[in-house]
Design a protein around this motif. Structure first.
Motif, PDB file in Angstrom:
ATOM      1  N   ALA A  94      32.109  80.624  85.924  1.00  0.00           N
ATOM      2  CA  ALA A  94      31.490  80.142  87.153  1.00  0.00           C
ATOM      3  C   ALA A  94      31.926  78.714  87.459  1.00  0.00           C
ATOM      4  O   ALA A  94      32.160  78.361  88.624  1.00  0.00           O
ATOM      5  N   GLU A  95      32.061  77.889  86.451  1.00  0.00           N
ATOM      6  CA  GLU A  95      32.526  76.520  86.669  1.00  0.00           C
ATOM      7  C   GLU A  95      33.944  76.516  87.228  1.00  0.00           C
ATOM      8  O   GLU A  95      34.274  75.715  88.118  1.00  0.00           O
ATOM      9  N   THR A  96      34.789  77.402  86.726  1.00  0.00           N
ATOM     10  CA  THR A  96      36.156  77.476  87.235  1.00  0.00           C
ATOM     11  C   THR A  96      36.171  77.925  88.692  1.00  0.00           C
ATOM     12  O   THR A  96      36.912  77.378  89.518  1.00  0.00           O
ATOM     13  N   ALA A  97      35.349  78.888  89.019  1.00  0.00           N
ATOM     14  CA  ALA A  97      35.294  79.378  90.401  1.00  0.00           C
ATOM     15  C   ALA A  97      34.824  78.284  91.351  1.00  0.00           C
ATOM     16  O   ALA A  97      35.329  78.163  92.475  1.00  0.00           O
ATOM     17  N   VAL A  98      33.885  77.469  90.931  1.00  0.00           N
ATOM     18  CA  VAL A  98      33.383  76.401  91.787  1.00  0.00           C
ATOM     19  C   VAL A  98      34.430  75.324  91.976  1.00  0.00           C
ATOM     20  O   VAL A  98      34.643  74.805  93.086  1.00  0.00           O
ATOM     21  N   SER A  99      35.124  74.949  90.895  1.00  0.00           N
ATOM     22  CA  SER A  99      36.113  73.875  90.997  1.00  0.00           C
ATOM     23  C   SER A  99      37.317  74.304  91.827  1.00  0.00           C
ATOM     24  O   SER A  99      37.891  73.495  92.573  1.00  0.00           O
ATOM     25  N   ALA A 117      27.606  80.822  92.231  1.00  0.00           N
ATOM     26  CA  ALA A 117      28.740  81.428  91.531  1.00  0.00           C
ATOM     27  C   ALA A 117      28.264  82.329  90.397  1.00  0.00           C
ATOM     28  O   ALA A 117      28.835  83.400  90.159  1.00  0.00           O
ATOM     29  N   LEU A 118      27.216  81.909  89.685  1.00  0.00           N
ATOM     30  CA  LEU A 118      26.674  82.750  88.612  1.00  0.00           C
ATOM     31  C   LEU A 118      26.105  84.047  89.174  1.00  0.00           C
ATOM     32  O   LEU A 118      26.284  85.121  88.582  1.00  0.00           O
TER      33      LEU A 118
END
Length: 356
Positions: A94-99, A117-118
């Motif tokens: 989820a962090e990768t998708a947001v960045s 995202a989660l």
């Protein structure tokens, strides 16, 4: 509505751009609750950093509290990861998708929305995520209340919380819930601040393997080492501070806990160099005069008679006299001397009674 007519050619002068409105100064308030109410009326978006022990940051979106981050209570991220509601791989994804999806020209207050995202990748449901974020916000506000008040600072350009509750919580609702939790713990145990500082370990009854102990109590007992407080247990188990405190109260009523002292003695003596003081040592005044066992007078009250003296103690040392030893003798030397004097007097009295 017709456009106004102009006489002569229209000038090519550039149109004046209206100046941006000045950012109003942060409102003055006597405490943090009053500040949050004032920021709610302004629909403030930014953060309020509270400087206390341990302090923390209150995130606001349009005046609503979206998150409270403090070292005194687990955040939504800690609750999700430590409780294993969300796995570490899912969180990293989820962090990768947001960045990757963040625009290059995004303002500092761009939400990023890690929670969305989660939910989008199926790691957690929207309702469950909302419940966890709300619980973390209420818990953080409660932890800030337990700490002594300090100063605060507002910032409009502060980055938002990594995972936040949207649309947020009304400040009044936050105050009401904090007051309710404080009143409940005070009624069941006492001041919540003192309870939060207690370090616990399992009692003998808990080690006996009683089968009726709930699972959540067993998890707390397994994590209790005698060095952890309720805050430490919350971070270790992925539970809120208030929930752990409430469980500790109920476990204490069942005699499952042993409380460690709040201030423990150091394990080793200090090795810091001793710095002599500049003041001279006090002059020696000599040994204190000792009372002499007096004889019974005509008035019937024994005691040492002298200038300004008064009888009534029969020569027995008082508490203050008994606690002090002579300057050249060992501790409690006065007790041996008093015993010797008493024994000699008793022998003399026995001899007088046995004489014909």
């Amino acid at each position: 509505m017709t456009a106004p007519s102009h006489v002569g050619p229209v000038s090519a002068a550039p149109t004046a751009v209206p100046a941006a409105p000045a950012t109003p100064a942060p409102p003055s308030a006597r405490n943090v609750p009053a500040l949050l109410l004032a920021l709610r009326r302004r629909e403030f978006t930014g953060s309020v950093t509270v400087s206390s022990a341990p302090g923390g940051t209150i995130h606001l979106e349009h005046g609503l509290v979206s998150a409270v981050e403090t070292p005194g209570a687990p955040t939504a991220e800690t609750l999700l990861l430590k409780s294993r509601r969300v796995g570490e791989e899912e969180w990293a994804s989820a962090e990768t998708a947001v960045s990757v999806g963040r625009p290059a020209d995004a303002p500092p207050a761009w939400g990023g929305d890690l929670g969305a995202a989660l939910v989008a990748q199926g790691s957690i449901g929207a309702a469950e995520l909302e419940a966890v974020c709300a619980a973390a916000a209420f818990d953080g506000a409660f932890a800030l209340f337990l700490s002594p008040p300090g100063s605060w600072e507002t910032a409009e350009a502060a980055p938002p919380a990594r995972i936040a509750l949207r649309p947020g919580i009304e400040p009044e609702r936050l105050f009401e819930e904090t007051a309710r939790r404080t009143a409940l713990l005070t009624r069941l145990w006492g001041p919540p601040g003192e309870l939060a500082r207690i370090r616990i370990r399992p009692a003998a009854r808990a080690d006996s393997g009683e089968p009726r102990i709930p699972v959540r109590y067993r998890e707390i007992l397994a994590a209790s080492t005698g060095r952890r407080t309720a805050r430490d247990l919350g971070f270790a188990l992925g539970r809120g501070l208030f929930a752990v405190l409430l469980d500790l109260v109920r476990m204490d009523a069942r005699h499952l806990l042993h409380r460690e002292p709040a201030h423990r003695a150091p394990l080793a003596p200090s090795v810091a160099p001793r710095i002599p003081t500049s003041e001279p040592p006090p002059a020696a005044t000599g040994p204190l005069p000792r009372r002499v066992r007096g004889r019974h007078g005509a008035g019937g009250s024994g005691g040492a008679s002298g200038p300004g003296g008064s009888g009534g103690t029969g020569g027995l040392p008082t508490r203050s006299e008994g606690a002090a030893a002579g300057p050249d003798g060992p501790p409690n030397a006065h007790r041996a001397e008093h015993t010797a004097r008493t024994g000699t007097t008793d022998q003399n009295e026995k001899s007088e009674k046995s004489a014909p």
